[in-house]
Design a protein around this motif. Structure first.
Motif, mmCIF file in Angstrom:
data_model
loop_
_atom_site.group_PDB
_atom_site.id
_atom_site.type_symbol
_atom_site.label_atom_id
_atom_site.label_comp_id
_atom_site.label_asym_id
_atom_site.label_seq_id
_atom_site.Cartn_x
_atom_site.Cartn_y
_atom_site.Cartn_z
ATOM 1 N N VAL A 6 -20.884 -28.988 -8.386
ATOM 2 C CA VAL A 6 -20.272 -28.930 -8.485
ATOM 3 C C VAL A 6 -19.428 -27.178 -8.607
ATOM 4 N N GLY A 7 -18.564 -26.987 -7.078
ATOM 5 C CA GLY A 7 -18.539 -25.347 -6.888
ATOM 6 C C GLY A 7 -18.550 -25.168 -5.758
ATOM 7 N N CYS A 8 -18.319 -25.435 -4.808
ATOM 8 C CA CYS A 8 -18.638 -25.216 -2.951
ATOM 9 C C CYS A 8 -17.941 -24.008 -2.440
ATOM 10 N N GLY A 9 -18.224 -22.948 -3.453
ATOM 11 C CA GLY A 9 -17.911 -21.522 -3.258
ATOM 12 C C GLY A 9 -18.921 -20.158 -2.883
ATOM 13 N N VAL A 11 -20.871 -18.844 -3.449
ATOM 14 C CA VAL A 11 -22.278 -18.711 -3.996
ATOM 15 C C VAL A 11 -23.278 -19.863 -3.379
ATOM 16 N N PHE A 12 -22.460 -20.736 -3.352
ATOM 17 C CA PHE A 12 -22.948 -22.191 -2.921
ATOM 18 C C PHE A 12 -23.844 -21.953 -1.254
ATOM 19 N N LEU A 68 -22.105 -24.914 -10.282
ATOM 20 C CA LEU A 68 -21.824 -23.074 -9.724
ATOM 21 C C LEU A 68 -20.019 -23.118 -9.181
ATOM 22 N N THR A 69 -20.167 -22.685 -10.433
ATOM 23 C CA THR A 69 -17.397 -23.053 -10.701
ATOM 24 C C THR A 69 -17.703 -21.757 -10.710
ATOM 25 N N ASN A 70 -16.891 -21.177 -11.075
ATOM 26 C CA ASN A 70 -15.846 -19.419 -11.553
ATOM 27 C C ASN A 70 -15.990 -20.124 -12.830
ATOM 28 N N HIS A 74 -17.334 -22.679 -16.888
ATOM 29 C CA HIS A 74 -18.508 -22.756 -16.512
ATOM 30 C C HIS A 74 -18.783 -23.783 -18.413
ATOM 31 N N PRO A 169 -14.318 -17.192 0.905
ATOM 32 C CA PRO A 169 -14.015 -15.319 1.262
ATOM 33 C C PRO A 169 -15.132 -15.267 -0.057
ATOM 34 N N PRO A 171 -15.462 -13.997 -3.886
ATOM 35 C CA PRO A 171 -14.558 -13.408 -4.639
ATOM 36 C C PRO A 171 -13.925 -12.320 -5.181
ATOM 37 N N GLU A 183 -21.583 -10.498 -14.484
ATOM 38 C CA GLU A 183 -22.135 -10.598 -13.184
ATOM 39 C C GLU A 183 -23.711 -10.588 -13.053
ATOM 40 N N TYR A 187 -29.567 -10.610 -14.629
ATOM 41 C CA TYR A 187 -30.316 -10.585 -14.294
ATOM 42 C C TYR A 187 -31.760 -9.497 -14.183
ATOM 43 N N LYS A 348 -32.403 -19.478 -4.969
ATOM 44 C CA LYS A 348 -31.464 -19.288 -5.760
ATOM 45 C C LYS A 348 -31.901 -20.473 -6.455
#
Ligand code: NAD
Length: 429
Positions: A6-9, A11-12, A68-70, A74, A169, A171, A183, A187, A348
């Motif tokens: 879910v989420g094709c932005g 990071v996909f 992989l949504t905003n 989540h 783009p 984001p 964000e 890490y 990832k």
């Protein structure tokens, strides 16, 4: 295992860079609330698209939902998937509220499914190498960790013109509104907490220093663009993690112990070289010479910064070494080759691969729910610390994780380093 995304932005497409290294993961379909984005990725990668999230969750083939949504979506997307009886792998941070994160784990437990969360750099060869060197006493007792995550002044970096392979783009608005702490802090938290256990105290500060980070947004958006978290661990180790989109890029990871220092230039390339310095009077003295600060290669002849140690490998190391792109022109392959060696090369999907492996083998969750909740709490505390700062005892804790699974090659003994001849020549200055 069969997964749906879910989420094709933006990071996909970063996930897709290494999908071919994970043939055990089969993408059975994708969904995005933006039909345009869904169409773009389905045309490019040939994936099946679902008409709604309900249709995706009704599909009995789907075992893992990769969220992989905003950040703001989540919680809702993960909740629906868990309630539908699907395992979930979510991008970080898990949610924006510790209560919501706890609720998600409670649903997962009730439905007997698993909930995992990015980041996956814990499985990188760089982190494995640092972890194994520290565990084998290469620096003596670890005392101090310095971890940097300065990601350059966001308003000057030209992100308006950055697009993913399928045209998403970068984001910019989302990154400015959510901020670099949400964000990026994870890490560094992930490897530091995996090595040293739960933080028993946190002193944190965050502030918004820079205005006008993106055209079309208010001068200040009310989200920190700089934060610092000081963590203290029960074994007596302290860590300082800095995040910003103010200072130029610096992603260094350093662990300083009683006998030496282990360091890497960054987490974003999963095979970033790791250096070990066993402190000597010569290497510590040589640092004072300005010429060695200006010319690190010269300094390294005198022991400053130590030397490279062999990297551990994992069962998926090749994912970041080879061209894994589904479609590539020769020009793109050259660009990717340089990027993989010089800029970043992440896998990832390795987090999802580890998750699938644990589920298939019936193994407990290495990144335990308690661990993931702890990371979530530390992230929220730091983001929300504000300019007055906070000093708190976290409410969450976790049992030690043990060695990172999937390591193939361990290092030889690193405690018997011999001094370089030149080190002995450096006078006591
Ligand atoms: N951009 C990066 O470089 C990067 C790197 C690592 C991790 N991440 C993380 O990945 C996640 C996504 O980031 P991104 O950069 O791809 O953002 P993005 O805005 O480019 O893409 C997010 C996509 O999710 C879709 N979406 C949002 N809510 C949805 C919902 N309820 N149902 C279906 N689709 C929905 C949006 O339409 C959009 O296409 C974030 O958690 C971010 O922190 C991003």
């Amino acid at each position: 295992m069969k997964i749906a995304i879910v989420g094709c932005g933006f990071v996909f497409d970063i996930y897709m860079r290494t999908i071919r290294a994970h043939p055990e993961l089969e993408v059975v379909g994708v969904f995005d609330k933006s039909s345009e984005r869904m169409k773009s990725v389905c045309t490019y990668y040939g994936f099946h698209s679902y008409q709604s999230i309900a249709e995706m969750l009704d599909d009995p083939e789907v075992e893992i939902v990769v969220n992989l949504t905003n950040i703001g979506s989540h919680y809702e997307v993960s909740r629906q998937a868990l309630e539908a009886g699907k395992h979930v792998y979510s991008e970080k941070p898990l949610t924006k509220s510790l209560d919501q994160s706890r609720e998600l784990f409670a649903i997962a437990e009730e439905r007997r499914v698993r909930l995992y969360c990015a980041p996956s750099n814990i499985y990188s060869d760089t982190v494995r190498t640092i972890a194994s060197a520290v565990a084998h006493g290469a620096i003596g007792k670890p005392l101090l960790v310095y971890a940097e995550l300065d990601d350059s002044p966001i308003r000057l970096a030209g992100f308006e013109n950055v697009f993913s392979r399928t045209g998403a783009p970068w984001p910019l608005y989302e990154e400015v509104r959510e901020g670099c702490t949400y964000e990026h802090l994870g890490y560094h938290l992930v490897w530091i907490c995996a090595l040293f256990g739960p933080a028993v105290s946190v002193t944190a500060f965050s502030a918004e220093l820079v205005g006008h980070k993106a055209k079309g947004l208010p001068a200040k958006v009310g989200t920190p663009d700089y934060s610092v978290a000081n963590l203290y661990f029960s074994n007596g180790t302290a860590a300082r993690i800095t995040c910003s989109v103010v200072a130029p890029r610096d992603h260094r990871m350093r662990v300083i112990g009683e006998e030496g220092e282990i360091s890497a230039a960054g987490y974003r390339r999963y095979r970033t070289p790791v250096r070990l310095e066993r402190f000597t009077r010569g290497s510590l003295s040589a640092r004072k010479l300005e010429v060695f600060q200006r010319h690190p290669i010269l300094g390294s002849l005198f022991g400053v910064g130590g030397r490279r140690i062999p990297l551990s490998r994992n069962w998926k190391s090749e994912a970041v070494e080879r061209d894994q792109q589904i479609r590539s022109t020769s020009q793109q392959r050259v660009i990717d080759w340089v990027r993989r060696r010089q800029v970043y090369a992440q896998d990832k999907f390795v987090g999802v691969a580890e998750m699938a492996r644990e589920i298939c083998e019936g193994k407990p969750q290495y990144l335990s729910p308690e661990f993931l909740l702890h990371l979530n709490e530390l992230t929220l505390l730091t983001q929300n610390a504000g300019p007055q700062g906070v000093a708190v005892t976290p409410t969450t804790t976790f049992a030690p994780l043990g060695p990172i699974p999937g390591t193939f090659r361990r290092q030889p003994s690193l405690t018997t380093f011999r001094q370089r001849p030149l080190e002995r020549l450096v006078p006591r200055l």
